[in-house]
Motif scaffolding. Structure first.
Motif, PDB file in Angstrom:
ATOM      1  N   ILE A  62      36.118  33.974  39.223  1.00  0.00           N
ATOM      2  CA  ILE A  62      36.927  33.836  38.303  1.00  0.00           C
ATOM      3  C   ILE A  62      36.001  33.308  37.158  1.00  0.00           C
ATOM      4  O   ILE A  62      35.180  32.265  37.956  1.00  0.00           O
ATOM      5  CB  ILE A  62      38.115  33.052  38.562  1.00  0.00           C
ATOM      6  CG1 ILE A  62      38.920  34.011  39.113  1.00  0.00           C
ATOM      7  CG2 ILE A  62      38.777  33.075  37.033  1.00  0.00           C
ATOM      8  CD1 ILE A  62      40.350  32.967  39.742  1.00  0.00           C
ATOM      9  N   PRO A  89      37.362  38.713  36.445  1.00  0.00           N
ATOM     10  CA  PRO A  89      38.109  38.044  35.537  1.00  0.00           C
ATOM     11  C   PRO A  89      37.832  36.870  34.574  1.00  0.00           C
ATOM     12  O   PRO A  89      37.583  36.084  35.339  1.00  0.00           O
ATOM     13  CB  PRO A  89      39.517  37.801  36.401  1.00  0.00           C
ATOM     14  CG  PRO A  89      39.300  38.529  37.716  1.00  0.00           C
ATOM     15  CD  PRO A  89      37.663  38.712  37.616  1.00  0.00           C
ATOM     16  N   VAL A  91      38.905  34.129  31.985  1.00  0.00           N
ATOM     17  CA  VAL A  91      39.604  33.393  31.103  1.00  0.00           C
ATOM     18  C   VAL A  91      39.289  32.734  29.994  1.00  0.00           C
ATOM     19  O   VAL A  91      38.361  31.678  30.428  1.00  0.00           O
ATOM     20  CB  VAL A  91      40.833  32.513  31.956  1.00  0.00           C
ATOM     21  CG1 VAL A  91      41.783  31.797  31.013  1.00  0.00           C
ATOM     22  CG2 VAL A  91      41.486  33.290  33.146  1.00  0.00           C
ATOM     23  N   LEU A 111      40.642  38.432  30.231  1.00  0.00           N
ATOM     24  CA  LEU A 111      42.141  38.548  30.891  1.00  0.00           C
ATOM     25  C   LEU A 111      42.722  37.713  30.242  1.00  0.00           C
ATOM     26  O   LEU A 111      44.164  38.358  30.188  1.00  0.00           O
ATOM     27  CB  LEU A 111      41.753  38.263  32.415  1.00  0.00           C
ATOM     28  CG  LEU A 111      43.391  38.239  33.138  1.00  0.00           C
ATOM     29  CD1 LEU A 111      43.437  39.940  33.365  1.00  0.00           C
ATOM     30  CD2 LEU A 111      43.010  37.653  34.533  1.00  0.00           C
ATOM     31  N   ASP A 112      42.811  36.650  29.714  1.00  0.00           N
ATOM     32  CA  ASP A 112      43.655  35.795  29.100  1.00  0.00           C
ATOM     33  C   ASP A 112      42.820  34.812  28.351  1.00  0.00           C
ATOM     34  O   ASP A 112      41.824  34.515  28.278  1.00  0.00           O
ATOM     35  CB  ASP A 112      44.648  34.951  29.943  1.00  0.00           C
ATOM     36  CG  ASP A 112      45.900  34.618  29.777  1.00  0.00           C
ATOM     37  OD1 ASP A 112      45.829  34.439  28.532  1.00  0.00           O
ATOM     38  OD2 ASP A 112      46.616  34.525  30.572  1.00  0.00           O
ATOM     39  N   VAL A 126      47.826  31.228  35.771  1.00  0.00           N
ATOM     40  CA  VAL A 126      46.879  31.910  35.077  1.00  0.00           C
ATOM     41  C   VAL A 126      45.863  32.187  36.186  1.00  0.00           C
ATOM     42  O   VAL A 126      45.538  33.128  36.309  1.00  0.00           O
ATOM     43  CB  VAL A 126      46.412  31.491  33.870  1.00  0.00           C
ATOM     44  CG1 VAL A 126      44.960  32.343  33.496  1.00  0.00           C
ATOM     45  CG2 VAL A 126      47.322  31.519  32.719  1.00  0.00           C
ATOM     46  N   LEU A 127      45.360  31.141  36.680  1.00  0.00           N
ATOM     47  CA  LEU A 127      44.450  31.409  37.920  1.00  0.00           C
ATOM     48  C   LEU A 127      44.824  32.047  38.990  1.00  0.00           C
ATOM     49  O   LEU A 127      44.142  33.155  39.634  1.00  0.00           O
ATOM     50  CB  LEU A 127      43.700  30.011  38.339  1.00  0.00           C
ATOM     51  CG  LEU A 127      42.843  29.151  37.233  1.00  0.00           C
ATOM     52  CD1 LEU A 127      42.723  27.905  37.886  1.00  0.00           C
ATOM     53  CD2 LEU A 127      41.773  30.072  37.060  1.00  0.00           C
ATOM     54  N   TYR A 129      47.027  34.725  38.924  1.00  0.00           N
ATOM     55  CA  TYR A 129      47.019  35.878  38.595  1.00  0.00           C
ATOM     56  C   TYR A 129      45.580  36.478  38.426  1.00  0.00           C
ATOM     57  O   TYR A 129      45.278  37.535  38.908  1.00  0.00           O
ATOM     58  CB  TYR A 129      47.585  36.076  37.334  1.00  0.00           C
ATOM     59  CG  TYR A 129      47.553  37.348  36.477  1.00  0.00           C
ATOM     60  CD1 TYR A 129      48.490  38.291  37.098  1.00  0.00           C
ATOM     61  CD2 TYR A 129      46.533  37.835  35.523  1.00  0.00           C
ATOM     62  CE1 TYR A 129      48.353  39.509  36.592  1.00  0.00           C
ATOM     63  CE2 TYR A 129      46.678  38.920  34.880  1.00  0.00           C
ATOM     64  CZ  TYR A 129      47.495  40.016  35.583  1.00  0.00           C
ATOM     65  OH  TYR A 129      47.585  41.256  35.059  1.00  0.00           O
ATOM     66  N   ALA A 130      44.429  35.813  38.316  1.00  0.00           N
ATOM     67  CA  ALA A 130      43.193  36.106  38.051  1.00  0.00           C
ATOM     68  C   ALA A 130      42.618  36.323  39.369  1.00  0.00           C
ATOM     69  O   ALA A 130      41.941  37.077  39.622  1.00  0.00           O
ATOM     70  CB  ALA A 130      42.398  34.975  37.236  1.00  0.00           C
ATOM     71  N   ARG A 133      43.693  39.576  40.563  1.00  0.00           N
ATOM     72  CA  ARG A 133      42.879  40.704  40.126  1.00  0.00           C
ATOM     73  C   ARG A 133      41.439  40.523  40.733  1.00  0.00           C
ATOM     74  O   ARG A 133      40.830  41.674  40.631  1.00  0.00           O
ATOM     75  CB  ARG A 133      42.949  40.321  38.537  1.00  0.00           C
ATOM     76  CG  ARG A 133      44.168  40.516  37.693  1.00  0.00           C
ATOM     77  CD  ARG A 133      44.184  42.210  37.728  1.00  0.00           C
ATOM     78  NE  ARG A 133      43.366  42.998  36.862  1.00  0.00           N
ATOM     79  CZ  ARG A 133      43.386  42.791  35.487  1.00  0.00           C
ATOM     80  NH1 ARG A 133      44.329  42.700  34.641  1.00  0.00           N
ATOM     81  NH2 ARG A 133      42.451  43.410  34.942  1.00  0.00           N
ATOM     82  N   ALA A 134      41.014  39.723  41.063  1.00  0.00           N
ATOM     83  CA  ALA A 134      39.706  39.489  41.379  1.00  0.00           C
ATOM     84  C   ALA A 134      39.409  39.969  42.718  1.00  0.00           C
ATOM     85  O   ALA A 134      38.305  40.665  43.261  1.00  0.00           O
ATOM     86  CB  ALA A 134      39.009  38.105  41.353  1.00  0.00           C
TER      87      ALA A 134
END
Length: 247
Positions: A62, A89, A91, A111-112, A126-127, A129-130, A133-134
């Motif tokens: 991330i 991803p 942020v 991503l955000d 948020v992390l 979610y990231a 995704r990663a």
């Protein structure tokens, strides 16, 4: 290139690596401490140029990117072909956040988008979610993420006004809601690029919310949106409201 501070060996727990790109030293070190507290492995870079070297040597999962960097800005970093092709991803964060900043970052692939100072619970969510995704190429993790999303998306019916940037306004109905997004039913197709404004009032007696939200996917007349650039107040309010709905 700028100096990179990194822990070269992955921890025994397999903690996800987060590359922090931040030119202000105190903020950079603070992010590193917070990430360790949240069980992530921080990689610290003070410039976009140093971040490019870190991506090659440390392979982060991330990236936490300050958009207002000297020399190469965060926006320019996002637009690099190698960064976009990496699919890491990203942020974006900024202490002088505007909706224009957020829309630009989303347009360039972030991503955000988070405002400094970032609330701990919001950063954690948020992390998480990231991180999913990663690693979403693994089917078991996709299934785990899907189960997590379903468990915190109670069904609720709320009227929603959808406003495209410089474009028309649409009316829809929220059919399920989470802290980070909603599934919206619309009778007419919309473009929703790169993001729209969703105006709705949760049934908690509070004021109406107006949230920036990119489109995640579309299935027929159902549109899944994800909230970005949340304030700490909005994040806490949505979290409490969703928890009430699930109890």
């Amino acid at each position: 290139m700028g100096r990179v501070s990194t822990e070269q060996a992955r921890t025994s727990t397999g903690a996800p690596r987060v590359l922090v790109v931040e030119d202000e030293e105190n903020t950079r070190v603070l992010f590193g401490d917070i990430l360790r507290h949240l069980a992530y492995e921080p990689i610290l870079a003070r410039s976009a140029e140093a971040a490019r070297a870190a991506i090659e040597s440390a392979v982060p999962d991330i990236i936490l990117l300050d958009v207002r960097l000297p020399l190469m800005s965060g926006y320019e970093f996002l637009r690099l072909r190698a960064i976009r092709d990496s699919k890491i991803p990203i942020v974006a964060v900024s202490g002088a956040a505007t909706e224009s900043d957020a829309r630009s970052c989303l347009h360039f692939g972030a991503l955000d988008f988070l405002r400094k100072p970032v609330a701990l619970d919001l950063l954690r969510a948020v992390l998480q979610y990231a991180a999913v995704r990663a690693r979403e190429g693994h089917r078991d993790l996709e299934r785990e993420a899907g189960n997590r999303r379903r468990s915190v998306r109670p069904q609720v019916t709320l009227p929603v006004r959808v406003v495209e940037q410089g474009g028309p306004t649409w009316s829809g109905t929220c059919v399920d809601l989470s802290t980070f997004g909603m599934r919206l039913r619309l009778s007419e197709p919309i473009a929703a690029e790169p993001a729209v404004r969703l105006h709705f009032t949760p049934g908690d007696g509070g004021a109406a919310l107006s949230l920036l939200a990119p489109l995640v996917r579309r299935e027929g007349n159902d549109y899944a949106f994800r909230f970005v650039n949340l304030t700490e107040i909005d994040f806490k309010r949505l979290t409490e409201y969703v928890q009430r709905l699930t109890n």
